[in-house]
Scaffold this motif. Structure first.
Motif, PDB file in Angstrom:
ATOM      1  N   SER A   5       0.838  -1.206   0.000  1.00 54.02           N
ATOM      2  CA  SER A   5       0.000   0.000   0.000  1.00 54.02           C
ATOM      3  C   SER A   5       0.868   1.249   0.000  1.00 54.02           C
ATOM      4  CB  SER A   5      -0.932  -0.009   1.219  1.00 54.02           C
ATOM      5  OG  SER A   5      -1.860  -1.066   1.131  1.00 54.02           O
ATOM      6  N   ALA A   6       1.903   1.225   0.835  1.00 52.82           N
ATOM      7  CA  ALA A   6       2.808   2.376   0.880  1.00 52.82           C
ATOM      8  C   ALA A   6       3.495   2.571  -0.463  1.00 52.82           C
ATOM      9  CB  ALA A   6       3.838   2.186   1.984  1.00 52.82           C
ATOM     10  N   TYR A   7       3.858   1.444  -1.087  1.00 50.88           N
ATOM     11  CA  TYR A   7       4.516   1.529  -2.393  1.00 50.88           C
ATOM     12  C   TYR A   7       3.565   2.134  -3.437  1.00 50.88           C
ATOM     13  CZ  TYR A   7       6.799   0.074  -6.699  1.00 50.88           C
ATOM     14  OH  TYR A   7       7.390   0.061  -7.925  1.00 50.88           O
ATOM     15  N   ASN A   8       2.305   1.711  -3.420  1.00 46.99           N
ATOM     16  CA  ASN A   8       1.329   2.253  -4.378  1.00 46.99           C
ATOM     17  C   ASN A   8       1.117   3.755  -4.182  1.00 46.99           C
ATOM     18  OD1 ASN A   8       0.858  -0.165  -5.684  1.00 46.99           O
ATOM     19  ND2 ASN A   8      -0.791  -0.765  -4.276  1.00 46.99           N
ATOM     20  N   ILE A   9       1.053   4.151  -2.894  1.00 45.92           N
ATOM     21  CA  ILE A   9       0.856   5.579  -2.607  1.00 45.92           C
ATOM     22  C   ILE A   9       2.048   6.389  -3.100  1.00 45.92           C
ATOM     23  CG2 ILE A   9       0.653   7.287  -0.772  1.00 45.92           C
ATOM     24  CD1 ILE A   9      -0.930   5.227   0.818  1.00 45.92           C
ATOM     25  N   ALA A  10       3.246   5.920  -2.800  1.00 45.33           N
ATOM     26  CA  ALA A  10       4.446   6.664  -3.202  1.00 45.33           C
ATOM     27  C   ALA A  10       4.577   6.717  -4.722  1.00 45.33           C
ATOM     28  CB  ALA A  10       5.681   6.020  -2.583  1.00 45.33           C
ATOM     29  N   ARG A  11       4.291   5.588  -5.377  1.00 41.34           N
ATOM     30  CA  ARG A  11       4.405   5.571  -6.835  1.00 41.34           C
ATOM     31  C   ARG A  11       3.371   6.501  -7.480  1.00 41.34           C
ATOM     32  NH1 ARG A  11       3.254   0.067 -10.009  1.00 41.34           N
ATOM     33  NH2 ARG A  11       1.179   0.612  -9.229  1.00 41.34           N
ATOM     34  N   SER A  12       2.119   6.469  -6.966  1.00 42.68           N
ATOM     35  CA  SER A  12       1.105   7.379  -7.507  1.00 42.68           C
ATOM     36  C   SER A  12       1.447   8.821  -7.181  1.00 42.68           C
ATOM     37  CB  SER A  12      -0.280   7.010  -6.970  1.00 42.68           C
ATOM     38  OG  SER A  12      -0.341   7.178  -5.555  1.00 42.68           O
ATOM     39  N   GLY A  13       2.103   9.018  -6.010  1.00 44.95           N
ATOM     40  CA  GLY A  13       2.530  10.369  -5.667  1.00 44.95           C
ATOM     41  C   GLY A  13       3.538  10.916  -6.657  1.00 44.95           C
ATOM     42  N   LEU A  14       4.454  10.027  -7.085  1.00 37.90           N
ATOM     43  CA  LEU A  14       5.413  10.452  -8.105  1.00 37.90           C
ATOM     44  C   LEU A  14       4.705  10.779  -9.420  1.00 37.90           C
ATOM     45  CD1 LEU A  14       8.438   8.018  -7.595  1.00 37.90           C
ATOM     46  CD2 LEU A  14       8.374  10.486  -7.169  1.00 37.90           C
ATOM     47  N   ARG A  15       3.703   9.978  -9.760  1.00 32.20           N
ATOM     48  CA  ARG A  15       2.959  10.218 -10.998  1.00 32.20           C
ATOM     49  C   ARG A  15       2.206  11.555 -10.930  1.00 32.20           C
ATOM     50  NH1 ARG A  15       0.294   5.968 -10.855  1.00 32.20           N
ATOM     51  NH2 ARG A  15      -1.688   6.791 -10.079  1.00 32.20           N
ATOM     52  N   VAL A  16       1.600  11.825  -9.761  1.00 31.04           N
ATOM     53  CA  VAL A  16       0.902  13.105  -9.581  1.00 31.04           C
ATOM     54  C   VAL A  16       1.890  14.260  -9.642  1.00 31.04           C
ATOM     55  CG1 VAL A  16      -0.338  14.505  -7.883  1.00 31.04           C
ATOM     56  CG2 VAL A  16      -1.078  12.172  -8.337  1.00 31.04           C
ATOM     57  N   THR A  17       3.030  14.079  -9.014  1.00 34.76           N
ATOM     58  CA  THR A  17       4.046  15.134  -9.020  1.00 34.76           C
ATOM     59  C   THR A  17       4.523  15.413 -10.440  1.00 34.76           C
ATOM     60  OG1 THR A  17       4.783  14.455  -6.817  1.00 34.76           O
ATOM     61  CG2 THR A  17       6.284  15.827  -8.096  1.00 34.76           C
ATOM     62  N   GLU A  18       4.687  14.351 -11.224  1.00 33.04           N
ATOM     63  CA  GLU A  18       5.074  14.533 -12.623  1.00 33.04           C
ATOM     64  C   GLU A  18       3.989  15.301 -13.381  1.00 33.04           C
ATOM     65  OE1 GLU A  18       6.247  11.831 -16.562  1.00 33.04           O
ATOM     66  OE2 GLU A  18       5.479  10.887 -14.725  1.00 33.04           O
ATOM     67  N   GLY A  19       2.717  14.961 -13.113  1.00 35.97           N
ATOM     68  CA  GLY A  19       1.610  15.668 -13.767  1.00 35.97           C
ATOM     69  C   GLY A  19       1.572  17.138 -13.387  1.00 35.97           C
ATOM     70  N   ARG A  20       1.808  17.425 -12.105  1.00 36.79           N
ATOM     71  CA  ARG A  20       1.825  18.827 -11.662  1.00 36.79           C
ATOM     72  C   ARG A  20       2.957  19.592 -12.332  1.00 36.79           C
ATOM     73  NH1 ARG A  20       2.205  19.326  -5.477  1.00 36.79           N
ATOM     74  NH2 ARG A  20       1.943  21.530  -6.043  1.00 36.79           N
ATOM     75  N   ALA A  21       4.104  18.923 -12.471  1.00 33.42           N
ATOM     76  CA  ALA A  21       5.238  19.579 -13.144  1.00 33.42           C
ATOM     77  C   ALA A  21       4.901  19.875 -14.599  1.00 33.42           C
ATOM     78  CB  ALA A  21       6.474  18.689 -13.044  1.00 33.42           C
ATOM     79  N   ASP A  22       4.213  18.940 -15.253  1.00 31.43           N
ATOM     80  CA  ASP A  22       3.807  19.176 -16.643  1.00 31.43           C
ATOM     81  C   ASP A  22       2.847  20.360 -16.738  1.00 31.43           C
ATOM     82  OD1 ASP A  22       5.326  17.088 -17.549  1.00 31.43           O
ATOM     83  OD2 ASP A  22       3.681  15.632 -17.572  1.00 31.43           O
ATOM     84  N   LEU A  23       1.923  20.464 -15.762  1.00 32.52           N
ATOM     85  CA  LEU A  23       0.979  21.588 -15.775  1.00 32.52           C
ATOM     86  C   LEU A  23       1.696  22.920 -15.617  1.00 32.52           C
ATOM     87  CD1 LEU A  23      -1.998  20.279 -13.578  1.00 32.52           C
ATOM     88  CD2 LEU A  23      -1.895  20.473 -16.064  1.00 32.52           C
ATOM     89  N   VAL A  24       2.630  22.982 -14.685  1.00 27.98           N
ATOM     90  CA  VAL A  24       3.378  24.221 -14.455  1.00 27.98           C
ATOM     91  C   VAL A  24       4.186  24.581 -15.700  1.00 27.98           C
ATOM     92  CG1 VAL A  24       5.236  25.283 -13.129  1.00 27.98           C
ATOM     93  CG2 VAL A  24       3.461  23.968 -11.968  1.00 27.98           C
ATOM     94  N   ALA A  25       4.821  23.576 -16.287  1.00 22.52           N
ATOM     95  CA  ALA A  25       5.602  23.843 -17.502  1.00 22.52           C
ATOM     96  C   ALA A  25       4.708  24.363 -18.616  1.00 22.52           C
ATOM     97  CB  ALA A  25       6.312  22.565 -17.945  1.00 22.52           C
ATOM     98  N   GLY A  26       3.522  23.765 -18.751  1.00 21.03           N
ATOM     99  CA  GLY A  26       2.578  24.235 -19.772  1.00 21.03           C
ATOM    100  C   GLY A  26       2.105  25.648 -19.498  1.00 21.03           C
ATOM    101  N   ASN A  27       1.864  25.957 -18.223  1.00 19.93           N
ATOM    102  CA  ASN A  27       1.433  27.316 -17.873  1.00 19.93           C
ATOM    103  C   ASN A  27       2.504  28.339 -18.232  1.00 19.93           C
ATOM    104  OD1 ASN A  27      -1.057  26.517 -16.869  1.00 19.93           O
ATOM    105  ND2 ASN A  27      -0.336  26.337 -14.754  1.00 19.93           N
ATOM    106  N   ILE A  28       3.745  28.030 -17.875  1.00 22.32           N
ATOM    107  CA  ILE A  28       4.835  28.977 -18.156  1.00 22.32           C
ATOM    108  C   ILE A  28       5.026  29.136 -19.657  1.00 22.32           C
ATOM    109  CG2 ILE A  28       7.313  29.342 -17.926  1.00 22.32           C
ATOM    110  CD1 ILE A  28       7.161  28.005 -15.180  1.00 22.32           C
TER     111      ILE A  28
END
Length: 472
Positions: A5-28
């Motif tokens: 469960s911890a592994y799934n949370i951390a892995r999805s957290g990385l995926r969300v973080t990557e998505g947020r980075a893509d959004l910020v890059a797109g905004n800029i």
């Protein structure tokens, strides 16, 4: 919490973080892109139990009400800018009431010339001076009429061009509706299409005012402010118009501004051009024609030498006044050739009348005084000219120039007011939809920290698994 469960949370957290980075890059990257609305990501739970993975929900930051207010202000500005665009050249030619070249000033100058001629009716120089002043007035009025017709042609061309731009925009909205229906509900899939829709609506807003409604299937329905449907799903009506009358029609429905019982538009560049073609320019033309009519009829009635049907000092292209030929009369105003030496006429007819066959006594003032009296008597005016029911010729000429110049002044005041409103709404809209580079860079720092935290969790879990495996 289990290791998996911890592994799934951390892995999805990385995926969300990557998505947020893509959004910020797109905004800029799109900070200066017209119509782009900022994207923000909200972290949500991807399941219903404790320890479930997380996901990223993308939100396109918009305020439809504020966008509508911005487009309404842009439409008002577009309508208010039309008089300046169309009338600028004409009003420069017309001049202000006190300008030496304006018809009002030229008319007053001619009246002064008749007064001088009345003091010495037999003086050839005074006769020639009066004729030159009369020709100066005629030239100012015919030039104004010709320039006004050029402005009308310009307005007609702009009217047709606006119709074309509107029809293109409506077709684009319909095409985007079809794509939005296929794209589904995900902002990731529809964000680019929605930006295109926003740019299309913003461009359309300067041409006409309209109302919007989002439907359950994700498409946008457009109506005129009066309620006539313009776009429904993938179907768009085609606007047509009459550039002579300013009439506008949507698939046969009259959407012309200010039509009684109409369901049309009320502002925007197209509405402003429609008003110019239907009301403002025809009234200006009528005012010029009424001034020409007053001069022709006044001097015909005052000329004691004329028989019925004879032209007076001022003519309709050489002919006497004909009430069925009033339209465009100012452009045909001309001096009677019988008083023009260069056309075989004689100056002394200014003293003796246009139909006189021989010179009269040099000192007689009867006819000249009759001509002078034309300016003293109030004459009837067509009420459609908007300048009252009666007026003396000099007063009417001054009112005409002042009234027409005031059209531009009033429009400029409306344009200034609309510009202030538009700037306010655009600033507020930018605060909601726009990209602040400093804020986005701060988000990158937060994303970096979140990435590091999730990476640390994965590293710790990996170490725990290695320890467990080594102990077996």
């Amino acid at each position: 919490m289990s290791i998996s469960s911890a592994y799934n949370i951390a892995r999805s957290g990385l995926r969300v973080t990557e998505g947020r980075a893509d959004l910020v890059a797109g905004n800029i990257a799109n900070a200066q892109t017209p119509g782009y609305a900022r994207r923000d990501g909200v972290q949500t739970s991807a399941g219903s139990g404790q320890g479930d993975a997380v996901d990223l929900r993308v939100m396109r930051q918009v305020n439809d009400r504020l966008a509508g207010m911005t487009r309404t202000a842009r439409a008002e500005q577009g309508a208010a800018a039309v008089p300046a665009d169309v009338l600028n050249g004409y009003l420069l030619t017309l001049g202000e009431p006190g300008d030496e070249a304006s018809p009002a000033a030229r008319l007053a100058n001619f009246q002064a010339g008749l007064d001088l001629l009345g003091n010495n009716p037999g003086d050839v120089n005074a006769q020639g001076d009066a004729l030159a002043r009369a020709e100066g007035f005629v030239n100012s009025l015919t030039t104004a009429s010709r320039t006004l017709e050029q402005s009308r042609a310009q307005a007609a061309e702009s009217f047709d061009r606006s119709l074309g731009e509107i029809n293109t925009a409506l077709s684009n909205v319909a095409a985007l509706n079809a794509q939005l229906r296929q794209a589904g509900d995900s902002p990731r899939d529809t964000g680019g299409l929605m930006d295109q829709m926003s740019r299309t609506l913003d461009a359309l807003g300067s041409q006409m005012d309209f109302k919007t409604r989002w439907e359950a299937d994700g498409s946008l329905t457009l109506h005129t402010t009066g309620g006539t449907e313009l776009v429904s799903g993938a179907d768009a009506v085609r606007l047509t118009g009459d550039n002579r009358t300013g009439g506008i029609f949507a698939d046969g429905n009259d959407v012309t501004p200010d039509r009684p019982g109409g369901r049309g538009i009320s502002s925007g560049r197209l509405a402003g051009l429609s008003e110019m073609l239907s009301t403002v320019l025809p009234q200006m033309r009528l005012q010029l024609d009424e001034l020409a009519r007053g001069m022709i009829q006044g001097f015909e009635a005052a000329d004691l030498s004329l028989a019925p049907g004879d032209p007076g000092l001022f003519t309709d292209a050489g002919a006497a006044f004909d009430p069925v030929r009033l339209d465009g009369l100012a452009g045909r105003l001309a001096i009677n050739d019988r008083v023009r030496p260069d056309s075989g006429g004689a100056l002394w007819r200014l003293r003796d009348g246009m139909a006189a066959t021989a010179p009269g006594e040099a000192g007689t003032t009867t006819q000249v005084n009759a001509f002078i009296k034309v300016f003293d008597d109030a004459r009837g005016i067509d009420p459609r000219a908007g300048l009252g029911a009666t007026a003396r010729l000099g007063d009417f000429a001054a009112s005409l120039v002042g009234h027409q110049q005031n059209v531009r002044v009033s429009a400029d005041a409306r344009a200034d007011s609309a510009s202030v409103s538009l700037a306010t709404f655009e600033d507020n809209r930018s605060a909601v939809e726009g990209v602040n580079i400093d804020t986005e860079l701060q988000k990158l720092l937060e994303i970096e920290q979140a990435y590091g935290a999730n990476s640390q969790v994965l590293s710790s879990l990996s170490s725990m698994i290695d320890t467990l495996l080594s102990s077996v």
